[in-house]
Design an enzyme around this catalytic site. Sequence first.
Site, PDB file in Angstrom:
ATOM      1  CB  SER A   1      31.471  47.668  48.144  1.00 52.42           C
ATOM      2  OG  SER A   1      32.642  47.604  47.367  1.00 52.42           O
TER       3      SER A   1
ATOM      4  CG  ASP B   1      33.705  40.047  47.533  1.00 53.08           C
ATOM      5  OD1 ASP B   1      34.192  40.532  46.491  1.00 53.08           O
ATOM      6  OD2 ASP B   1      33.074  40.739  48.346  1.00 53.08           O
TER       7      ASP B   1
ATOM      8  CG  HIS C   1      31.884  42.875  45.476  1.00 57.48           C
ATOM      9  ND1 HIS C   1      32.381  42.988  46.752  1.00 57.48           N
ATOM     10  CD2 HIS C   1      31.767  44.152  45.007  1.00 57.48           C
ATOM     11  CE1 HIS C   1      32.567  44.259  47.037  1.00 57.48           C
ATOM     12  NE2 HIS C   1      32.188  44.990  45.999  1.00 57.48           N
TER      13      HIS C   1
END
Length: 328
Positions: A114, A261, A289
Amino acid sequence: MQENKLSGERWTGRERFVSVGEVRLWAEEFGDPGHPAVLLVMGAQAQGVQWNDGIVRRLVDGGRRVIRYDHRDTGRSSTVDFAVRPYTVADMASDALAVLDAFGVERAHLVGASLGGVIAQLLAVAHPRRVLTLTVLSSQPLGTDTSAAVRRALAGDPPKPGELPPPKLELLAALTSAFPGPEADVEAYLAARLPLWRVLHGSVLPFEEDEYRAMERRVHERTRDPRAALNHALAGAAGVDPALDPASVTAPTLVLHGTEDPMFPPEHAEATAAAVPGARLVLIEGMGHTLPVALDDRLAGEILGHTARGEREVGGTDEDDREVGGTE
């Protein structure tokens, strides 16, 4: 030398604190110091221990020296008065370099999740001599303006032509109540956090609530102020130097991404792979995610394979490092 030990379900390593000016960063090392180093860089509002112990064990067993750490404003690292001492993503990248320096690591395999994937890309551009390989996990291309896309989505406006898709509205709604104050006890904290993890996890793979509950209990034990991590959003809103172009990454690059995601839909992974020369894209079916324990072996295996290939390919470079601008 093997000093790591199992304590229940926790894989503990050699801990230290790293000073960056007035900021102290908690860090932890595993495996043989003579083995190639892998620096695990977590995402926004996330602690280093959220790199699953199973991933760490598998990397160590695969002959890697593994380092994970808490960003400033998370876990056991310092909290910062952002109004007095604002910082940027570039400062967070400098933190990562300070961790490598503290452990005596000249060159490392970078694995960033991320926001950590953005930090890792920034380092690969600005400090190519420090990066053996780059793995960008559940992230987006360096320089993407997510905050503007989020504002348009919340206003009900369509994305601009060519703009990458924003986070799912369900996720944006879950985020609004996911950061209880420091006065919240553990049960109130868990009640606020678990709905967010359900959305982040995605709807395809089974959601193992006990797994996320145990992870968040560990996070809660180590947190000084859960809301301090919201400073990462302020740091990210400032953007990065537009001169730092992912097209100039020279390290062998793997882009790992889940097909489900909700934060960065797969188009972000495709754009990252297209922006970084020679990058290889691997989409993991059903992953959202998060890093579910069920995927520990798959994720670690992809990282081990990529780093092994990269070690065969990569050589030294005399290219000068570029400056990473920051406020500190």
